[in-house]
Design a protein around this motif. Structure first.
Motif, mmCIF file in Angstrom:
data_model
loop_
_atom_site.group_PDB
_atom_site.id
_atom_site.type_symbol
_atom_site.label_atom_id
_atom_site.label_comp_id
_atom_site.label_asym_id
_atom_site.label_seq_id
_atom_site.Cartn_x
_atom_site.Cartn_y
_atom_site.Cartn_z
ATOM 1 N N LYS A 12 0.821 -1.211 0.000
ATOM 2 C CA LYS A 12 0.000 0.000 0.000
ATOM 3 C C LYS A 12 0.856 1.262 0.000
ATOM 4 O O LYS A 12 0.519 2.244 -0.626
ATOM 5 N N SER A 13 1.960 1.202 0.731
ATOM 6 C CA SER A 13 2.828 2.382 0.835
ATOM 7 C C SER A 13 3.739 2.526 -0.377
ATOM 8 O O SER A 13 4.388 3.552 -0.537
ATOM 9 N N GLY A 14 3.797 1.491 -1.210
ATOM 10 C CA GLY A 14 4.667 1.546 -2.377
ATOM 11 C C GLY A 14 6.124 1.255 -2.065
ATOM 12 O O GLY A 14 6.985 1.358 -2.925
ATOM 13 N N ARG A 15 6.391 0.874 -0.816
ATOM 14 C CA ARG A 15 7.770 0.581 -0.417
ATOM 15 C C ARG A 15 7.935 -0.910 -0.170
ATOM 16 O O ARG A 15 7.015 -1.582 0.273
ATOM 17 N N SER A 16 9.123 -1.401 -0.442
ATOM 18 C CA SER A 16 9.408 -2.793 -0.112
ATOM 19 C C SER A 16 9.969 -2.836 1.307
ATOM 20 O O SER A 16 10.381 -1.815 1.854
ATOM 21 N N ARG A 17 9.974 -4.021 1.898
ATOM 22 C CA ARG A 17 10.558 -4.159 3.231
ATOM 23 C C ARG A 17 11.120 -5.555 3.384
ATOM 24 O O ARG A 17 10.698 -6.492 2.713
ATOM 25 N N VAL A 18 12.071 -5.662 4.262
ATOM 26 C CA VAL A 18 12.669 -6.942 4.587
ATOM 27 C C VAL A 18 12.171 -7.319 5.977
ATOM 28 O O VAL A 18 12.226 -6.499 6.895
ATOM 29 N N VAL A 19 11.674 -8.531 6.100
ATOM 30 C CA VAL A 19 11.200 -9.023 7.392
ATOM 31 C C VAL A 19 12.087 -10.192 7.784
ATOM 32 O O VAL A 19 12.166 -11.194 7.067
#
Length: 158
Positions: A12-19
């Protein structure tokens, strides 16, 4: 899925993330990947996958999201009424797949993980969102904080 069609894109935010994942989960995923590679070899030319997905059908296509969603109540029912062992003392309540996200966040917050860390794992744009959604958990921590502070003060005075 929108109107019966798979929609892929960014968050939704258009950002990727690492979990980050713990070692045991990582190992389970490695074992799953090895089984998936074996399935690919067995399927040969019938394999339809692109290797972009963790969870696929036996021929490599991504599974339909509702398949996973419908699986959660079945797993809960199997746990609550097992055929090969006694019923658990405390049955699991009804839950949806999305509820696991809330269990994850609530567990982390109650364990004392800082809000900004939970915010990052959930992909919230701002800790204020996490605080609003999980206010009930934060309120429990506030009550616990008072007890912790009183204990520390008493111990220091002793």
């Amino acid at each position: 899925m929108i109107d019966g069609k798979r929609v892929e894109g960014t968050t939704k935010s258009g950002r990727s993330r690492v979990v980050s994942l713990d070692e045991e989960t990582t190992q389970i995923l490695r074992e799953h990947r090895a089984r998936q590679i074996a399935e690919k070899l067995m399927a040969g030319d019938e394999w339809k996958g692109t290797d972009d997905y963790v969870f696929t059908t036996g021929w490599g296509e991504p599974i339909y999201p509702d398949t996973v969603t419908s699986l959660v109540p079945k797993l809960i029912a199997t746990y609550n009424a097992p055929k090969d062992r006694p019923k658990p003392k405390t049955p699991l309540p009804h839950a949806r797949l999305h509820d696991l996200r809330h269990v994850h966040a609530t567990t982390l917050l109650l364990a004392g993980v800082p809000v900004h860390v939970v915010t990052a794992r959930l992909g919230h744009a701002d800790p204020a969102i996490t605080l609003r959604v999980y206010a009930h958990v934060i309120n429990e921590q506030l009550a616990t904080a008072a007890d912790i502070f009183a204990t520390v003060v008493k111990d220091a005075a002793a």
